[in-house]
Design an enzyme around this catalytic site. Structure first.
Site, short mmCIF file in Angstrom:
data_model
loop_
_atom_site.label_atom_id
_atom_site.label_comp_id
_atom_site.label_asym_id
_atom_site.label_seq_id
_atom_site.Cartn_x
_atom_site.Cartn_y
_atom_site.Cartn_z
N ARG A 1 0.57 -1.16 -0.07
CA ARG A 1 0.00 0.09 0.11
C ARG A 1 0.93 1.46 0.16
O ARG A 1 0.59 2.26 -0.46
CB ARG A 1 -0.85 0.01 1.06
N LYS B 1 -16.99 -14.85 4.22
CA LYS B 1 -17.97 -13.92 4.40
C LYS B 1 -18.78 -13.95 3.17
O LYS B 1 -18.35 -12.97 2.18
CB LYS B 1 -17.59 -12.60 5.01
N GLY C 1 -5.91 -7.39 0.39
CA GLY C 1 -5.96 -7.91 1.81
C GLY C 1 -5.39 -9.46 1.76
O GLY C 1 -4.29 -9.67 1.31
N GLY D 1 -12.64 -4.35 1.08
CA GLY D 1 -14.30 -4.00 1.08
C GLY D 1 -14.53 -3.09 0.03
O GLY D 1 -15.52 -2.98 -0.52
P1 AMP Z 1 -12.81 -13.18 3.71
O1 AMP Z 1 -12.68 -12.22 4.57
O2 AMP Z 1 -14.36 -13.50 3.65
O3 AMP Z 1 -12.46 -13.36 2.44
O4 AMP Z 1 -12.42 -14.62 4.46
C1 AMP Z 1 -11.25 -15.08 4.65
C2 AMP Z 1 -11.07 -16.05 5.80
O5 AMP Z 1 -11.66 -17.03 5.32
C3 AMP Z 1 -9.52 -16.45 5.91
O6 AMP Z 1 -9.29 -16.04 7.23
C4 AMP Z 1 -9.68 -18.09 5.75
O7 AMP Z 1 -8.97 -18.61 6.81
C5 AMP Z 1 -10.89 -18.30 5.84
N1 AMP Z 1 -11.55 -19.54 5.28
C6 AMP Z 1 -11.34 -19.83 3.97
N2 AMP Z 1 -11.67 -21.12 3.86
C7 AMP Z 1 -12.40 -21.66 4.97
C8 AMP Z 1 -12.80 -22.73 5.31
N3 AMP Z 1 -12.96 -23.54 4.49
N4 AMP Z 1 -13.33 -22.82 6.60
C9 AMP Z 1 -13.03 -21.86 7.39
N5 AMP Z 1 -12.27 -20.67 7.11
C10 AMP Z 1 -11.99 -20.54 5.92
#
Ligand code: AMP
Length: 463
Positions: A40, A225, A418, A442
């Site tokens: 960044r 998410k 990120g 985001g």
């Molecule tokens: P996000 O912020 O929605 O992009 O999510 C990122 C997070 O999703 C990371 O910290 C990963 O550890 C988690 N993640 C990815 N795949 C899995 C999974 N199968 N089970 C639990 N957490 C996950």
């Protein structure tokens, strides 16, 4: 939207002028004030050099972390919330959020210019420091979020910021979805407000993805998410050729498709939307066919172990080869516990287990779809598994490598900042092997969803 950028003013307009530029220097700072990933910071160098070379006095402002929230929590933990309410934030409690180490890093990166730092972002002391600046000097202000007026978009705080300079520049795409004082309220008060070169570049790439994607267009989406990604998915699905789903969110898709997903977390709030998408776009949406699975207790154990290793700086990769994944991998330290196993499961996942990474066949399938795209577009947002843990990083590593291959074969490849940049680094793929790495998580998702971006819209408003 036609945006006024740095090159829309004559070079002479900058000569001797005070330029206030919003950047995003929200980087990770370690215990010894070591800066983590500085992407960044590096991304703002073109705008910094553009302005300093034209004789501007450049004032940089940024936030770092969430000092207010952290301070509130600390006060709560020590039962001093009453004191917090009456005295506001104790600066000593939030020193860890100072931008001073960033000023040092910036001066290392751009050795030709004089970078100084001041421990506040408004007020007479700051004005005095600015008065001392010469043409080509750079001054980094202290964390904007040390003042509550920043996040509240407070009018008086905005006025104080605006009184610092003649020209306003936004070069922080990653915060442009926020209506904060340094992005919106303060920016509104300038006659001359412009987009920086990094912001311009982000908008060019992301507008192409949103409005006129190069074909074939493959979107790879993972992470956990769904809430954050649904707007972008809704907007992009009609234009996508293939959507490859991984990460925790894949289990909600699979479950909505009638597949048993064991103890994998399911997002019921978005279940119906996913069901509708699956029936509307059955040929576009590709879901994992096999998975790396483990128990909740083993995942927790590995997460705790990984946090400890992170602190010791001893993290490593664990790469399965396509043909040699053992049916079960045991942690030597937990070998006596039956819950310690990690295995590869095809199809349904039984109770007591949850999916933590895409399996070997899925990796092969996704990798070949991505890397065979030689003149199209591949956008990747979110990891394929719990990539923070080496054991569950194989899927994410292989997607990163396939992205690089697609890039070398001539596709445009874009990754959403990120976690995904972190995943790329862990896979030892250079950011130079990607067409564009978006600095925003985001903000990128909101932009792709077609949501309002106050920090960009304000640049075109004349008051
Ligand atoms: P996000 O912020 O929605 O992009 O999510 C990122 C997070 O999703 C990371 O910290 C990963 O550890 C988690 N993640 C990815 N795949 C899995 C999974 N199968 N089970 C639990 N957490 C996950």
């Amino acid at each position: 939207m036609l945006l006024r950028t740095l090159s829309n003013l004559d070079d002479l307009d900058y000569y001797g002028k005070k330029v206030l530029m919003r950047v995003d220097f929200n980087v990770t700072i370690g215990k010894d004030n070591e800066i983590g990933e500085d992407y960044r910071i590096r991304m703002t160098i073109p705008s910094i050099e553009y302005l300093t070379k034209r004789g501007a006095k450049l004032i940089l402002m940024s936030h770092l972390g969430r000092p207010k929230k952290t301070a509130e929590m600390e006060y709560k933990q020590t039962n001093k919330i009453q004191q917090y309410a009456t005295s506001g934030i104790d600066i000593n409690a939030i020193k860890q959020f100072s931008l001073l180490p960033v000023a040092k890093r910036l001066s290392e990166l751009i050795q030709m210019y004089n970078v100084s730092f001041i421990d506040d972002c408004i007020g007479p002391k700051v004005q005095k420091e600015i008065d001392k600046m010469d043409r080509g000097d750079i001054l980094l202000l202290e964390n904007l979020r040390f003042h509550s007026g920043e996040e509240l978009n407070d009018y008086n705080f905005s006025k104080e910021l605006a009184s610092l300079a003649d020209i306003y520049v936004n070069d922080a795409f990653s915060v442009s979805h926020r209506k904060h004082a340094s992005i919106y309220g303060g920016a509104r008060l300038f006659d001359k407000k412009l987009a920086g070169l990094n912001l311009k570049k982000e908008l060019e790439y992301l507008s192409m993805v949103k409005d006129d994607p190069v074909k074939p267009f493959i979107l790879v989406v993972g992470g956990s998410k769904i809430k954050d990604k649904i707007g972008a998915l809704e907007n992009l699905l009609p234009k996508i050729d293939k959507l490859l789903v991984g990460g925790a969110m894949a289990y909600t898709f699979l479950n909505a498709n009638g597949v048993r997903t064991g103890d994998s977390p399911i997002d019921y709030d978005h279940f119906q939307w996913i069901k509708n998408a699956l029936s509307k776009y059955p040929d576009k949406i590709v879901l994992p066919i096999d998975h790396i699975v483990t128990s909740q207790s083993f995942l927790k154990f590995k997460q705790e172990e990984s946090n400890e290793k992170k602190e010791e700086g001893k993290e490593g990769n664990y790469n399965y080869t396509f043909d040699s994944l053992p049916s079960s991998v045991f942690s030597p330290s937990l070998v006596s516990s039956p819950s310690s196993s990690v295995s590869l499961k095809k199809g349904a996942i039984e109770e007591g287990l949850l999916g933590v990474d895409i399996g070997i066949e899925t990796v092969q399938q996704y990798s070949s779809i991505i890397s065979q795209n030689s003149n199209g577009l591949v956008v990747w947002i979110g990891p394929m598994g719990v990539f923070e843990i080496g054991l569950f990083r194989n899927g994410t590593n292989n997607i990163a490598k396939s992205m690089a291959l697609a890039f070398w074969r001539g596709s445009k490849t874009i990754i959403g900042g990120g976690d995904t940049l972190d995943a790329l680094k862990k896979a030892e793929v250079s950011e130079l092997e990607v067409t564009h790495v978006s600095t925003g998580g985001g903000a990128t998702l909101k932009f792709l969803a077609g949501d309002e971006m106050p920090g960009i819209e304000v640049l075109n408003k004349i008051h």
